[in-house]
Motif scaffolding. Structure first.
Motif, PDB file in Angstrom:
ATOM      1  N   PHE A 104      26.191  54.189  45.775  1.00  0.00           N
ATOM      2  CA  PHE A 104      27.336  54.442  44.905  1.00  0.00           C
ATOM      3  C   PHE A 104      28.601  54.869  45.654  1.00  0.00           C
ATOM      4  CE2 PHE A 104      23.567  55.063  42.237  1.00  0.00           C
ATOM      5  CZ  PHE A 104      23.829  54.090  41.293  1.00  0.00           C
ATOM      6  N   HIS A 105      28.595  54.788  46.980  1.00  0.00           N
ATOM      7  CA  HIS A 105      29.740  55.232  47.773  1.00  0.00           C
ATOM      8  C   HIS A 105      31.049  54.582  47.330  1.00  0.00           C
ATOM      9  CE1 HIS A 105      31.948  56.803  51.180  1.00  0.00           C
ATOM     10  NE2 HIS A 105      32.398  55.585  51.391  1.00  0.00           N
ATOM     11  N   SER A 106      31.061  53.265  47.189  1.00  0.00           N
ATOM     12  CA  SER A 106      32.298  52.584  46.797  1.00  0.00           C
ATOM     13  C   SER A 106      32.712  52.980  45.380  1.00  0.00           C
ATOM     14  CB  SER A 106      32.163  51.065  46.922  1.00  0.00           C
ATOM     15  OG  SER A 106      31.152  50.591  46.065  1.00  0.00           O
ATOM     16  N   ASN A 107      31.764  53.209  44.501  1.00  0.00           N
ATOM     17  CA  ASN A 107      32.066  53.650  43.145  1.00  0.00           C
ATOM     18  C   ASN A 107      32.685  55.044  43.169  1.00  0.00           C
ATOM     19  OD1 ASN A 107      31.760  54.666  40.386  1.00  0.00           O
ATOM     20  ND2 ASN A 107      30.554  52.816  40.070  1.00  0.00           N
ATOM     21  N   PHE A 108      32.157  55.945  44.003  1.00  0.00           N
ATOM     22  CA  PHE A 108      32.734  57.276  44.142  1.00  0.00           C
ATOM     23  C   PHE A 108      34.195  57.176  44.581  1.00  0.00           C
ATOM     24  CE2 PHE A 108      28.353  59.140  45.462  1.00  0.00           C
ATOM     25  CZ  PHE A 108      27.932  59.139  44.149  1.00  0.00           C
ATOM     26  N   LEU A 109      34.451  56.375  45.605  1.00  0.00           N
ATOM     27  CA  LEU A 109      35.813  56.268  46.139  1.00  0.00           C
ATOM     28  C   LEU A 109      36.763  55.633  45.135  1.00  0.00           C
ATOM     29  CD1 LEU A 109      35.175  55.211  49.836  1.00  0.00           C
ATOM     30  CD2 LEU A 109      35.569  57.494  48.901  1.00  0.00           C
ATOM     31  N   GLU A 110      36.258  54.685  44.352  1.00  0.00           N
ATOM     32  CA  GLU A 110      37.110  53.993  43.384  1.00  0.00           C
ATOM     33  C   GLU A 110      37.434  54.855  42.171  1.00  0.00           C
ATOM     34  OE1 GLU A 110      36.984  49.964  40.625  1.00  0.00           O
ATOM     35  OE2 GLU A 110      35.660  50.104  42.370  1.00  0.00           O
ATOM     36  N   HIS A 111      36.512  55.724  41.772  1.00  0.00           N
ATOM     37  CA  HIS A 111      36.670  56.458  40.522  1.00  0.00           C
ATOM     38  C   HIS A 111      36.827  57.964  40.667  1.00  0.00           C
ATOM     39  CE1 HIS A 111      35.982  52.875  38.162  1.00  0.00           C
ATOM     40  NE2 HIS A 111      34.978  52.593  38.962  1.00  0.00           N
ATOM     41  N   CYS A 112      36.887  58.472  41.888  1.00  0.00           N
ATOM     42  CA  CYS A 112      37.034  59.912  42.095  1.00  0.00           C
ATOM     43  C   CYS A 112      38.261  60.193  42.950  1.00  0.00           C
ATOM     44  CB  CYS A 112      35.804  60.488  42.791  1.00  0.00           C
ATOM     45  SG  CYS A 112      34.317  60.382  41.826  1.00  0.00           S
ATOM     46  N   GLY A 113      38.598  61.450  43.045  1.00  0.00           N
ATOM     47  CA  GLY A 113      39.752  61.850  43.835  1.00  0.00           C
ATOM     48  C   GLY A 113      41.039  61.618  43.063  1.00  0.00           C
ATOM     49  N   ILE A 114      42.140  61.804  43.727  1.00  0.00           N
ATOM     50  CA  ILE A 114      43.433  61.565  43.090  1.00  0.00           C
ATOM     51  C   ILE A 114      43.683  60.072  43.125  1.00  0.00           C
ATOM     52  CG2 ILE A 114      45.901  62.002  43.222  1.00  0.00           C
ATOM     53  CD1 ILE A 114      45.175  64.706  44.474  1.00  0.00           C
ATOM     54  N   ARG A 115      43.921  59.484  41.967  1.00  0.00           N
ATOM     55  CA  ARG A 115      44.066  58.033  41.854  1.00  0.00           C
ATOM     56  C   ARG A 115      44.930  57.712  40.649  1.00  0.00           C
ATOM     57  NH1 ARG A 115      39.990  59.927  39.184  1.00  0.00           N
ATOM     58  NH2 ARG A 115      39.198  58.887  37.347  1.00  0.00           N
ATOM     59  N   PRO A 116      45.401  56.488  40.547  1.00  0.00           N
ATOM     60  CA  PRO A 116      46.186  56.095  39.367  1.00  0.00           C
ATOM     61  C   PRO A 116      45.327  56.135  38.100  1.00  0.00           C
ATOM     62  CG  PRO A 116      46.395  54.467  41.115  1.00  0.00           C
ATOM     63  CD  PRO A 116      45.322  55.425  41.526  1.00  0.00           C
ATOM     64  N   ILE A 117      45.972  56.313  36.966  1.00  0.00           N
ATOM     65  CA  ILE A 117      45.261  56.266  35.680  1.00  0.00           C
ATOM     66  C   ILE A 117      44.629  54.890  35.521  1.00  0.00           C
ATOM     67  CG2 ILE A 117      45.594  56.263  33.168  1.00  0.00           C
ATOM     68  CD1 ILE A 117      45.856  59.014  34.306  1.00  0.00           C
ATOM     69  N   GLU A 118      43.411  54.845  35.013  1.00  0.00           N
ATOM     70  CA  GLU A 118      42.717  53.595  34.780  1.00  0.00           C
ATOM     71  C   GLU A 118      42.849  53.241  33.296  1.00  0.00           C
ATOM     72  OE1 GLU A 118      38.752  53.538  36.642  1.00  0.00           O
ATOM     73  OE2 GLU A 118      39.358  55.401  37.609  1.00  0.00           O
ATOM     74  N   PRO A 119      43.817  52.387  32.930  1.00  0.00           N
ATOM     75  CA  PRO A 119      44.077  52.102  31.513  1.00  0.00           C
ATOM     76  C   PRO A 119      42.855  51.590  30.752  1.00  0.00           C
ATOM     77  CG  PRO A 119      45.748  51.106  32.901  1.00  0.00           C
ATOM     78  CD  PRO A 119      44.687  51.645  33.803  1.00  0.00           C
ATOM     79  N   GLU A 120      41.943  50.884  31.430  1.00  0.00           N
ATOM     80  CA  GLU A 120      40.774  50.348  30.734  1.00  0.00           C
ATOM     81  C   GLU A 120      39.877  51.461  30.181  1.00  0.00           C
ATOM     82  OE1 GLU A 120      39.820  50.475  35.151  1.00  0.00           O
ATOM     83  OE2 GLU A 120      41.503  49.811  33.933  1.00  0.00           O
ATOM     84  N   LEU A 121      39.992  52.657  30.729  1.00  0.00           N
ATOM     85  CA  LEU A 121      39.214  53.767  30.209  1.00  0.00           C
ATOM     86  C   LEU A 121      39.773  54.287  28.890  1.00  0.00           C
ATOM     87  CD1 LEU A 121      38.526  55.793  33.467  1.00  0.00           C
ATOM     88  CD2 LEU A 121      37.036  54.155  32.323  1.00  0.00           C
ATOM     89  N   PHE A 122      40.998  53.895  28.564  1.00  0.00           N
ATOM     90  CA  PHE A 122      41.655  54.359  27.342  1.00  0.00           C
ATOM     91  C   PHE A 122      42.038  53.185  26.452  1.00  0.00           C
ATOM     92  CE2 PHE A 122      42.601  57.404  30.745  1.00  0.00           C
ATOM     93  CZ  PHE A 122      41.975  58.511  30.210  1.00  0.00           C
ATOM     94  N   ASN A 123      41.209  52.145  26.433  1.00  0.00           N
ATOM     95  CA  ASN A 123      41.442  50.958  25.621  1.00  0.00           C
ATOM     96  C   ASN A 123      42.773  50.300  25.932  1.00  0.00           C
ATOM     97  OD1 ASN A 123      38.978  51.307  24.248  1.00  0.00           O
ATOM     98  ND2 ASN A 123      39.938  52.792  22.898  1.00  0.00           N
ATOM     99  N   GLY A 124      43.168  50.329  27.191  1.00  0.00           N
ATOM    100  CA  GLY A 124      44.398  49.669  27.610  1.00  0.00           C
ATOM    101  C   GLY A 124      45.665  50.446  27.296  1.00  0.00           C
TER     102      GLY A 124
END
Length: 129
Positions: A104-124
């Motif tokens: 899950f290393h790549s998943n951790f890096l993609e979805h954790c830490g300081i990152r841009p808002i992921e609009p797909e998590l909020f129905n766009g």
């Protein structure tokens, strides 16, 4: 080997002279520094323990990876007649404790830490909380 979850922080260095007094004076203007805070011991890298691991060492221990993967819903614990241990929440494939960090290393890096808002998590839609 099985992971051994211990809920303690690593030892802090005892020689903190480099981080005190005039050594830090004038390095940055604190009025321009963004501050990111978590709520209820949950922050950009999961719990305080997993955040400490990643910020201190740049990687997770087996225990830290298990804790983060479980809190992200990537793994779950199965206890059946055939298997007792962690499984991938999507594929249901069994995982050893030592496989979780690399799986899950790549998943951790993609979805954790300081990152841009992921609009797909909020129905766009973009939501400000």
């Amino acid at each position: 080997p099985r992971a051994q979850l211990h809920l303690e922080f690593p030892q802090l260095p005892t020689d903190l002279k480099q981080w005190s007094g005039d050594a830090l004076s004038g390095l940055i203007d604190l009025s321009t520094v963004p501050v990111v805070v978590g709520f209820g011991e949950v922050g950009p890298w999961g719990s305080a323990r997993t955040r400490w691991e990643y910020e201190a060492w740049g990687k997770f221990t087996h225990e830290g990876a298990i804790e983060l993967a479980r809190s992200m819903g990537l793994i779950k614990y199965a206890n059946t007649r055939k298997y007792s241990g962690w499984i991938d929440a999507t594929s249901q494939a069994p995982l050893t404790d030592t496989e979780i960090a690399s799986t899950f290393h790549s998943n951790f890096l993609e979805h954790c830490g300081i990152r841009p808002i992921e609009p797909e998590l909020f129905n766009g839609t973009r939501r400000v909380v």
